[in-house]
Write an enzyme that holds these catalytic residues in place. Structure first.
Site, short mmCIF file in Angstrom:
data_model
loop_
_atom_site.label_atom_id
_atom_site.label_comp_id
_atom_site.label_asym_id
_atom_site.label_seq_id
_atom_site.Cartn_x
_atom_site.Cartn_y
_atom_site.Cartn_z
N LYS A 181 49.31 -68.36 -62.06
CA LYS A 181 48.59 -67.97 -61.05
C LYS A 181 48.22 -66.63 -61.35
CE LYS A 181 49.30 -66.78 -56.14
NZ LYS A 181 48.30 -68.10 -55.32
N1 PMP Z 1 47.77 -73.90 -55.67
C1 PMP Z 1 46.20 -72.46 -55.41
C2 PMP Z 1 45.60 -72.62 -55.99
C3 PMP Z 1 47.74 -71.69 -54.24
O1 PMP Z 1 46.52 -70.25 -54.81
C4 PMP Z 1 48.44 -71.79 -54.32
C5 PMP Z 1 48.85 -71.10 -53.62
N2 PMP Z 1 49.57 -69.66 -53.90
C6 PMP Z 1 49.35 -72.97 -54.21
C7 PMP Z 1 48.11 -74.48 -54.90
C8 PMP Z 1 50.35 -72.97 -53.74
O2 PMP Z 1 51.11 -72.60 -53.97
P1 PMP Z 1 52.45 -72.30 -53.16
O3 PMP Z 1 52.81 -73.03 -52.46
O4 PMP Z 1 53.61 -71.93 -54.68
O5 PMP Z 1 52.05 -70.74 -52.34
#
Ligand code: PMP
Length: 300
Positions: free
Chosen positions: A158
């Site tokens: 991330k």
């Molecule tokens: N894809 C992207 C590009 C994101 O920014 C997020 C948010 N973190 C997600 C998917 C979903 O991840 P999560 O469910 O862990 O928040």
């Protein structure tokens, strides 16, 4: 509603181990993280006083940093405690939580081996990514920008730098009158939203793309588990954009987006339906359960 600038608010931010007044949580303009995007972050939500799946977010933060080649100088236990402390210190029970780690200003060149690693954690009220539009379904444009090959970018992290693509895609979608973008990957396969994973209902089954060049979201995995508990079939596979008009329901899943129905993708229209409704309600129930109860539900 006028935006309250993010650098001019009341409250405290956890910054390198101490709570600092919100307006004092600054960094130098020659920070490596700003120039070269050497930063990783998390997006978490506290519900009824507990941060949902906190350890999973903390583990991903540490893993994201390692993918970018740096070690966050705090243990997972310390990071969890800091996240909880900053939510409490700001008097929230329900809030969004944003830990961010980045390389400092000791060295400003592509090479950054000598930089110090910083960690800050902020929290603010953020009811839902799509606000009032969420329940009637959001409208997504199909982005021209693509999710890159995993050998082109650190797609399992991330990493702040990856959001450059998301912002470009989202701005283009907004300029075209949509609320967000649906992104394809470099092969032309359906990938995800700009900040959430995407799901499609085909013939009563829930289909989602294989997360081989974007985040396998914590919400994505939670929603898949909820669906399986309802004896719904969940399929991870390559989805082509031409298939989208055949979907009976579409929704996004992510920490900020939670479960959000989608009513349009490019020229294709959808009606939020019973499967999305069930998963949305169950997700809302799950996030408010005590952490021990959530842990007791083994992922399926
Ligand atoms: N894809 C992207 C590009 C994101 O920014 C997020 C948010 N973190 C997600 C998917 C979903 O991840 P999560 O469910 O862990 O928040």
């Amino acid at each position: 509603m006028a935006l309250v600038p993010f650098d001019d608010r009341d409250g405290v931010i956890w910054y390198d181990g101490v709570m600092v007044p919100w307006r004092d949580a600054k960094l130098h303009v020659l920070s490596h993280g700003l120039h070269y995007a050497s930063g990783v972050f998390e997006g978490e939500r506290a519900y009824s006083g507990n941060i949902f799946k906190l350890r999973a977010h903390t583990d991903r933060l540490i893993a994201s940093a390692r993918i970018l080649g740096f070690e966050i100088p705090y243990t997972a236990d310390e990071i969890d405690a800091a996240c909880n402390a900053v939510v409490a210190a700001n008097g929230f029970t329900d809030a969004y939580v944003r830990p961010i780690a980045w390389r400092g200003a000791e060295q400003l060149s592509v090479s950054a081996q000598q930089t110090k690693i910083h960690l800050a954690i902020a929290t603010w009220a953020w009811p839902n990514l799509f606000g009032d539009n969420r329940m009637k379904g959001v409208r997504l444009d199909i982005a021209h920008w693509k999710r890159p090959h995993p050998e082109t970018a650190p797609t399992a992290s991330k990493a702040a730098g990856l959001y450059m693509i998301g912002t470009l895609a989202k701005h283009a979608a907004e300029a075209a009158g949509f609320e967000d973008a649906l992104m394809l990957d470099w092969r032309g396969h359906v990938a995800e939203g700009t900040g959430a994973n995407a799901f499609f209902v085909f013939d009563g089954e829930i289909h989602t793309a294989v997360p081989d060049c974007f985040l396998n979201g914590i919400t994505r995995r939670t929603v898949m588990s909820i669906a399986r508990r309802h004896q719904m079939k969940v399929v991870e596979r390559t989805i082509m954009p031409e298939e989208m008009p055949r979907a009976s329901e579409v929704f996004l899943a992510g920490t900020a987006a939670e479960v959000t129905p989608v009513r349009q993708i490019g020229p294709h229209h959808f009606t939020p339906g019973p499967i999305t409704e069930t998963l949305l309600r169950d997700y809302e129930g799950l996030v408010r359960m005590a952490p021990a109860q959530v842990e007791a539900l083994a992922p399926i």
